[in-house]
Design an enzyme around this catalytic site. Sequence first.
Site, PDB file in Angstrom:
ATOM      1  N   ASP A 138       0.521   7.445 -12.800  1.00 33.56           N
ATOM      2  CA  ASP A 138      -0.844   6.905 -12.771  1.00 33.56           C
ATOM      3  C   ASP A 138      -1.567   7.260 -11.479  1.00 33.56           C
ATOM      4  O   ASP A 138      -2.452   6.532 -11.038  1.00 33.56           O
ATOM      5  CB  ASP A 138      -0.805   5.384 -12.944  1.00 33.56           C
ATOM      6  N   CYS A 141       2.274   7.333  -8.204  1.00 30.88           N
ATOM      7  CA  CYS A 141       3.726   7.376  -8.398  1.00 30.88           C
ATOM      8  C   CYS A 141       4.487   7.271  -7.082  1.00 30.88           C
ATOM      9  O   CYS A 141       5.560   6.662  -7.031  1.00 30.88           O
ATOM     10  CB  CYS A 141       4.131   8.622  -9.172  1.00 30.88           C
ATOM     11  N   HIS A 249       5.197  14.852  -9.310  1.00 27.11           N
ATOM     12  CA  HIS A 249       5.486  13.438  -9.587  1.00 27.11           C
ATOM     13  C   HIS A 249       6.683  12.973  -8.778  1.00 27.11           C
ATOM     14  O   HIS A 249       7.683  13.680  -8.645  1.00 27.11           O
ATOM     15  CB  HIS A 249       5.773  13.256 -11.087  1.00 27.11           C
ATOM     16  N   HIS A 326     -13.554  16.082  -7.816  1.00 25.77           N
ATOM     17  CA  HIS A 326     -12.889  16.026  -9.121  1.00 25.77           C
ATOM     18  C   HIS A 326     -11.375  15.921  -8.910  1.00 25.77           C
ATOM     19  O   HIS A 326     -10.798  16.687  -8.140  1.00 25.77           O
ATOM     20  CB  HIS A 326     -13.203  17.280  -9.935  1.00 25.77           C
TER      21      HIS A 326
END
Length: 332
Positions: A138, A141, A249, A326
């Site tokens: 999300d 991590c 991640h 972005h």
Amino acid sequence: MPALTLRCQWKGGSHVLTTAEATTTLTELRGLLVSLCSIHPDNQKILSGYPPKELVDPSGGGASTLAELGIKSGETLRIEPSNAAPASASQPQPTPQQNAKTGQALSGLSGLPGSSAKAGLEAQSRARKLVRRVVPADNSCLFNSIWYAMIDRQLQPVQGANELRQAVAEAVRADPITFDEATLGMARDKYIAWILDREHWGGGIEISILCKHFATEMDVVDTQTLRIDRFGEADGYSNRIFLIFDGIHYDILAEPCGPSESPDRDITVFPVSDQGAEQRALAVAKEANQKRQFTNLAGFTIRCLACQTPLVGQREAQAHAMSTGHTNFGEV
């Protein structure tokens, strides 16, 4: 006398205790713990170290200080109800070593036939392997993984991630010399707003801050290169945690405990001196590497989902995020 940072864990909860000092006695510690875990001081079994062993006062009266018992800042204490029945005269009192978690596990193997005993020992060995506890992807991590290891076993700790982001922001705000614009890659005020935004990832800067925050070395095991980056290694911390990183991640490595291997009994903090833990962490990374469970950040192709710009590699993605704001990308 500076306060110690002690991570206290018990069934159903955890807390970072910051009101104890090196001169706090074991009896005083038990008094502090009862307000956290609601276990009466006379019924508290306090485990420390790795493998966890019961904290025993050699004086027998609870007057030994935490410093005398070898408890240092950054350590994890596990509190359990002892529920100990008085031993009969015909039965000798068990020693502290027999009461330790490892002794209890091995005692269950006594009386087994040879082949069964061997199988039992092999099962104990397998149980000591580290596992990857997957946290939500999300954009927090890293913070989720550190929160899991240091504070709480909840796998979706939104509040925890926010608290760790706030701790990072406060550290940057308090030290303009260490965290200048060149180090942060942007103006300090902009960075503070950036890291407090849950849409943005954490990385090396944030790990270096949080290892000081928790007085714990944080080792990142890379599943692609099998390299270990050790944050806080030069600070002489006695404990460490293992984060596993696949290129995009972070997850946390843990040693499951108990027959159910429930996450709330995980061991996530290991002595720096325990080289076996490091080898077990590398074993998890090697298995992931063999399964190609990593992302090559130098050559992967992605697209900005906000403006559809194609990008190659981590550097282009970071530059695009910095110039446009972005942060939502997808693989092509």
